[in-house]
Design an enzyme around this catalytic site. Structure first.
Site, short mmCIF file in Angstrom:
data_model
loop_
_atom_site.label_atom_id
_atom_site.label_comp_id
_atom_site.label_asym_id
_atom_site.label_seq_id
_atom_site.Cartn_x
_atom_site.Cartn_y
_atom_site.Cartn_z
N ARG A 146 11.81 29.67 23.22
CA ARG A 146 12.53 29.72 24.36
C ARG A 146 13.11 28.04 24.13
O ARG A 146 14.04 27.45 24.97
CB ARG A 146 11.26 29.76 25.65
CG ARG A 146 11.43 29.57 26.90
CD ARG A 146 10.79 29.73 28.13
NE ARG A 146 9.41 29.68 27.68
CZ ARG A 146 8.37 29.06 27.66
NH1 ARG A 146 8.12 27.97 28.96
NH2 ARG A 146 7.18 29.86 27.38
N ASN B 20 24.91 -7.93 -4.42
CA ASN B 20 24.43 -8.14 -3.20
C ASN B 20 24.72 -6.94 -2.33
O ASN B 20 26.40 -6.57 -2.54
CB ASN B 20 25.06 -9.21 -2.30
CG ASN B 20 24.00 -9.75 -1.85
OD1 ASN B 20 23.85 -11.48 -1.34
ND2 ASN B 20 22.37 -9.91 -2.06
N HIS C 227 17.95 -9.26 -13.23
CA HIS C 227 17.94 -8.08 -11.87
C HIS C 227 17.87 -6.44 -12.31
O HIS C 227 17.81 -6.05 -11.31
CB HIS C 227 19.35 -8.51 -10.37
CG HIS C 227 18.71 -9.04 -9.90
ND1 HIS C 227 18.35 -10.30 -10.71
CD2 HIS C 227 19.51 -9.45 -8.50
CE1 HIS C 227 18.00 -11.24 -9.50
NE2 HIS C 227 18.30 -10.95 -8.27
N PHE D 212 23.54 -8.30 4.54
CA PHE D 212 22.78 -7.26 2.99
C PHE D 212 21.64 -6.45 3.82
O PHE D 212 21.06 -5.74 3.62
CB PHE D 212 22.45 -8.72 2.10
CG PHE D 212 21.73 -9.34 2.12
CD1 PHE D 212 20.53 -9.46 2.40
CD2 PHE D 212 22.51 -10.25 2.28
CE1 PHE D 212 19.68 -10.33 2.79
CE2 PHE D 212 21.34 -11.97 2.52
CZ PHE D 212 20.07 -11.93 2.89
N TYR E 86 25.75 -21.32 -2.05
CA TYR E 86 24.82 -20.03 -1.61
C TYR E 86 25.32 -19.64 -2.62
O TYR E 86 26.42 -18.81 -2.34
CB TYR E 86 24.03 -19.77 -0.94
CG TYR E 86 22.69 -18.72 -1.49
CD1 TYR E 86 22.07 -19.01 -2.11
CD2 TYR E 86 23.72 -17.17 -1.28
CE1 TYR E 86 20.79 -18.08 -2.31
CE2 TYR E 86 22.36 -16.26 -1.51
CZ TYR E 86 21.23 -16.31 -2.32
OH TYR E 86 20.37 -15.54 -2.82
N GLU F 74 12.48 -13.94 0.67
CA GLU F 74 12.94 -12.48 1.56
C GLU F 74 11.61 -12.17 2.15
O GLU F 74 11.14 -11.14 1.57
CB GLU F 74 13.71 -11.80 0.26
CG GLU F 74 14.59 -11.65 -0.01
CD GLU F 74 15.31 -12.02 -1.34
OE1 GLU F 74 14.62 -10.75 -2.20
OE2 GLU F 74 15.74 -12.57 -2.50
N TYR G 139 7.32 28.79 22.46
CA TYR G 139 8.30 27.44 22.69
C TYR G 139 9.85 26.98 20.98
O TYR G 139 10.44 27.12 21.78
CB TYR G 139 7.46 26.35 23.00
CG TYR G 139 6.77 25.78 23.76
CD1 TYR G 139 7.23 26.40 25.27
CD2 TYR G 139 6.26 24.18 24.26
CE1 TYR G 139 5.96 26.65 25.91
CE2 TYR G 139 5.67 23.94 25.47
CZ TYR G 139 5.59 25.45 26.44
OH TYR G 139 4.96 24.98 27.85
#
Length: 514
Positions: A295, A207, A88, A339, A58, A424, A292
């Site tokens: 405290r 990646n 990309h 990844f 791959y 994905e 609070y």
């Protein structure tokens, strides 16, 4: 620019969280370790053998994502990598700030140095050349879902390496002045020619979770400074409210058995220790308990500290992790899912909740100062109530920021949109988790700035009574930046200056023993 007399050596396994915490201020020179070079060369040989033999692996000789079943001829494997980077590069939005880009370069180089990615050592050397020369790729902040890694941002980083991207470099005119570079100018600015990517190299560069991780680290380091400042603010406000010291008693904390709570109370107690005329002035008052937001601060800040400890453990490990795919182990090329940035996304979301709580409790204490819980103070800390509004709207500003934080604190990692035609099908959204974490940190610094200003004003209103030596030093540090002015005046500039003091971490320098 800092003096750069230190060398940081990357071997893919021993980068320390403290080195990253100091990296931006020290900016050491970064070098690739010899052992890492040997490992990289061995894994690169496996990639070359895979291409030559035609063995299908791959991303080496197949398409990507939903195209993983398409086998690519050996003659086109370099073109495959080039096309990957170009296609990309889809990032949008404002460019990442320089500090984040430097951290991304460092983390990407360290991940590749581990020797599981099949890239040549010269790829890491090119990344480090950019880092050493402070030539920083222009990387848009938006466009990653945090699986398969931070693809779009890292594609823009890689474009700069291959002569098709943009970068900025130091320019004459000061430490922050920068000039734009484009195309082949980027690598030539560091004395190199653009890289010609070999098989697997484009994928190895894209990646990875380096953006997600850089954002989470930035959030962690900011959160540490914010917690330090919040402890100081709380103690100062206790004095401004003429509040009780009893909730910080060590015996109460020990009964909880929670280390973070015990430590938080110790720090507040140390600031309140010593002679305080303010404390002595209300030793016999009728108030039994404080609200609070005063405290219960050991409990709240203890929970924040536990969150920081968890974040340090996860992120301190992740900075030496390899988030590429596929990975190379000897002759084996294995496809997996390192990844996926879910571990980092969870941390950013967890930190976001913790930091939002720092702001939320601070806002409540500002309100307590405003509403005259201490009978020695005027409503809204005004010198002439009615004629003047005092801190009425400073509290409104704090409330607005806290409301924003509540929206930003909704976890991003519970969301997932399938991408790549369902290949994905579950993603982490870690980059968005990190980006909104940083927005929460910015808002929280400003809320703490308002509290510092209001608490200091409360102490001034109680003069000539004085607080402890530590808190008087804090008061002086505040007044060095924002002088005491009892009458109504604009507060925005004082708030911003004090927010910068909070973010710098310098506030705790005035209280070293705590």
């Amino acid at each position: 620019m800092p003096e750069r007399d230190r060398i940081l050596e990357l071997d893919g396994s021993s980068l320390a969280l403290d080195a990253l915490r100091r990296f931006e201020s020290e900016r050491p020179r970064v070098r690739l370790a010899a052992a890492a070079r040997d490992r990289m060369t061995a894994s690169e040989a496996t990639v070359r053998e895979t291409v030559a033999s035609g063995r299908v692996a791959y991303g080496i000789n197949t398409g990507f994502g939903a195209f993983a079943n398409r086998v690519i001829p050996a003659a086109k494997t370099q073109k495959l990598q080039l096309n990957l980077v170009r296609s990309h590069a889809c990032g949008v939005g404002e460019p990442l700030p320089p500090a984040l880009v430097r951290r991304m370069l460092l983390l990407k180089a360290n991940a590749l140095a581990a020797g599981y990615s099949g890239v040549r050592p010269l790829v890491v050397e090119a990344l480090l050349a950019l880092l050493d020369a402070d030539v920083l790729p222009v990387i848009p902040a938006q466009g990653s879902v945090g699986a398969s890694g931070d693809l779009a941002p890292l594609a823009h980083l890689t474009l700069a390496l291959i002569g098709e991207g943009e970068a900025t470099a130091p320019a004459a005119g000061g430490d922050t002045a920068r000039r734009a570079l484009d195309g082949v100018e980027v690598m030539r600015a560091v004395g190199l020619e653009p890289l010609e990517l070999q098989a697997k190299e484009g994928l190895a560069l894209l990646n990875g979770t380096q953006l997600s991780l850089s954002l989470a680290l930035d959030g962690l380091f900011r959160a540490e400074a914010l917690l330090d400042a919040a402890v100081v603010c709380c103690a100062l406000t206790v004095e401004g409210l003429a509040g009780s010291h009893a909730p910080f008693d060590e015996r109460i904390q020990q009964a909880s058995r929670l280390p973070g709570q015990i430590e938080a109370a110790r720090r507040i107690r140390a600031l309140l220790a010593g002679d305080s005329e303010i404390r002595r002035s209300h030793e016999n008052c009728e108030r039994v308990q404080d609200p609070y937001a005063v405290r219960c601060m050991p409990q709240v800040y203890g929970a924040v500290e536990h969150t920081l400890r968890h974040a340090r453990e996860v992120l301190g490990t992740a900075i030496n992790g390899v988030s590429d795919n596929p990975l190379i182990f000897g002759d084996d090329v294995l496809s997996g899912g390192n990844f996926h940035a879910e571990p980092v996304g969870f941390i950013s979301d967890f930190l976001a909740i913790a930091v939002a709580e720092i702001a939320s409790t601070s806002e409540r204490r500002i309100d307590l100062l405003d509403r005259r819980v201490n009978p020695n103070l005027n409503m809204f800390l005004a010198a002439e109530p009615g004629l003047e509004s005092g801190f009425m709207i400073a509290h409104v500003t704090a409330a607005a920021l806290v409301s924003e934080n509540k929206t930003y604190a909704h976890p991003a990692s519970v969301d997932s949109l399938p991408t790549s035609a369902g290949q994905e099908d579950h993603v982490s959204m870690a980059p968005w988790a990190g980006r909104k974490l940083l927005r929460i940190c910015e808002n929280t610094a400003r809320v703490l700035g308002v509290e510092l200003l209001a608490a200091a004003h409360a102490l001034d209103s109680m003069r000539p009574l004085t607080s402890t030596a530590d808190l008087e030093r804090v008061h002086a540090a505040v007044r060095a930046i924002a002088p005491y002015r009892p009458a109504d005046h604009r507060l925005d500039r004082d708030i911003e200056r004090l927010a910068r003091l909070v973010e710098s971490g310098a506030l705790s320098a005035h209280v070293a023993q705590a």
